[in-house]
Design a protein around this motif. Structure first.
Motif, short mmCIF file in Angstrom:
data_model
loop_
_atom_site.label_atom_id
_atom_site.label_comp_id
_atom_site.label_asym_id
_atom_site.label_seq_id
_atom_site.Cartn_x
_atom_site.Cartn_y
_atom_site.Cartn_z
N VAL A 234 36.95 45.92 43.63
CA VAL A 234 37.48 45.03 44.41
C VAL A 234 38.73 45.32 44.92
N ASP A 235 39.28 45.14 45.95
CA ASP A 235 40.59 45.29 46.61
C ASP A 235 41.59 44.20 46.15
N VAL A 236 41.11 42.92 45.94
CA VAL A 236 42.03 41.95 45.82
C VAL A 236 41.37 40.68 45.06
N GLY A 237 42.11 39.79 44.25
CA GLY A 237 41.26 38.92 43.82
C GLY A 237 42.23 37.59 43.46
N GLU B 284 34.43 40.54 52.13
CA GLU B 284 33.33 40.70 51.26
C GLU B 284 33.88 39.72 50.28
N ILE B 285 33.02 38.75 49.80
CA ILE B 285 33.36 37.80 48.67
C ILE B 285 32.41 37.85 47.38
N ALA B 286 33.02 38.16 46.33
CA ALA B 286 32.33 38.19 45.15
C ALA B 286 32.93 37.10 43.88
N ALA C 88 37.12 44.66 37.65
CA ALA C 88 36.89 45.37 38.85
C ALA C 88 37.99 45.66 39.60
N LEU C 89 39.25 45.19 39.50
CA LEU C 89 40.44 45.62 40.02
C LEU C 89 40.95 46.74 39.67
N ARG C 90 40.88 47.21 38.22
CA ARG C 90 41.01 48.38 37.88
C ARG C 90 40.21 49.59 38.17
N ILE D 61 37.07 41.00 48.10
CA ILE D 61 37.82 39.98 47.39
C ILE D 61 36.89 39.41 46.19
N GLY D 62 37.66 39.38 45.03
CA GLY D 62 36.96 38.72 43.93
C GLY D 62 37.57 37.54 43.55
N VAL D 63 36.65 36.54 43.50
CA VAL D 63 37.22 34.99 43.15
C VAL D 63 36.68 34.49 41.69
#
Length: 289
Positions: A136-139, A118-120, A130-132, A90-92
């Motif tokens: 990361v899977d989700v943001g 996992e959080i970044a 990062a999503l492209r 997960i990207g925040v």
């Protein structure tokens, strides 16, 4: 083994069949096949009853032990799978520290403990990249520029609040009309660091005035609050973040109008559909809106 145990315990093919949801005839054949495979009779077939032979009694004891061992093996295998399950990354972005985000992640640990997170932390443009690239899977973000490769769905909303210095003339009000707040120099946020939040705030401001006096731009919430406390200007913030404004020199007050800031959940479009853990997580997020 289960068929044999049912017959051995019931000593009746009809009752055993009802217990395991199987017709009596194929169950009887299955027991005869087992006897032929072992080369020994397991039952004495009397006109109105069955009796276990000594070999049948021994097999019943061993089968029960084997089934217990089998269940233990299943539990061990499932536990091992849980330990080595690939985490959901997960990207925040945008420095989001809203209570609903914490609630979302904490509840996920309870409903899906087998899928770790996992959080970044990253900037908005880093999240899009990062999503492209599927790093990361989700943001979560206040929004990124439109990108056909990325889906952006509203996750939740918070009401917009006014931020003013404690000694400001508007500080005596219990609620502040936006038109009155916007008469003072307005502090903004950095467009490169917080593009989604800036776009949402600008859209709100345009509803009430065509011209504001800018008071600069901050890149972080702490920098934003510090400038307001220093008397540089007034500001706007979502209620999800104003809880962190625990200062004697800044007040967070409700607006007279009900305006909201939206937090989005983002993921990459997949040609053949998204993975099952991500589907579950997105469904989980939708329960918090």
């Amino acid at each position: 083994m289960r068929y044999f145990i049912a017959v051995a315990e019931e000593l009746n093919f009809r009752r055993a069949g009802e217990r395991i949801h199987m017709d009596q005839s194929p169950l009887s054949r299955a027991i005869r096949d087992l006897e032929e495979e072992l080369g020994v009779p397991l039952f004495v077939r009397l006109p109105r009853a069955l009796q276990l032979t000594p070999a049948g009694l021994k097999l019943l004891t061993e089968c029960r032990k084997l089934l217990i061992r089998l269940e233990r093996v299943k539990l061990t295998v499932r536990h091992t799978h849980t330990l080595y399950q690939a985490p959901l990354s997960i990207g925040v972005a945008d420095g989001i520290a809203q209570p609903k985000l914490s609630k979302c992640l904490n509840r996920w640990r309870l409903v899906a403990p087998e899928v770790p997170l996992e959080i970044a932390e990253m900037r908005a443009y880093e999240l899009a990249s990062a999503l492209r690239s599927e790093d990361v899977d989700v943001g979560f973000s206040f929004g990124i520029p439109d990108d056909e490769a990325i889906a952006q769905t509203p996750a939740w909303r918070y009401r917009v609040m006014a931020l003013v210095p404690r000694d400001h003339e508007l500080a005596k009000h219990s609620t502040i009309p936006l038109s009155e707040l916007l008469a003072f120099p307005l502090l903004s946020c950095n467009e490169e660091r917080l593009p989604g939040l800036l776009a949402q705030m600008r859209a709100i401001v345009r509803k009430y005035t065509e011209q504001v006096t800018p008071a600069g731009a901050a890149s972080t919430l702490s920098g934003y609050v510090t400038r307001i406390a220093a008397g540089v200007g007034v500001g706007l913030a979502d209620a999800g973040h104003t809880w962190s404004v625990q200062r004697d020199d800044v007040l967070a007050l409700p607006l007279a109008e009900e305006e909201h800031v939206t937090t989005f959940v983002l993921h990459k479009h997949q040609r053949f559909g998204i993975a099952e853990p991500l589907q579950r997580f997105l469904a989980h997020v939708s329960t918090l809106s």
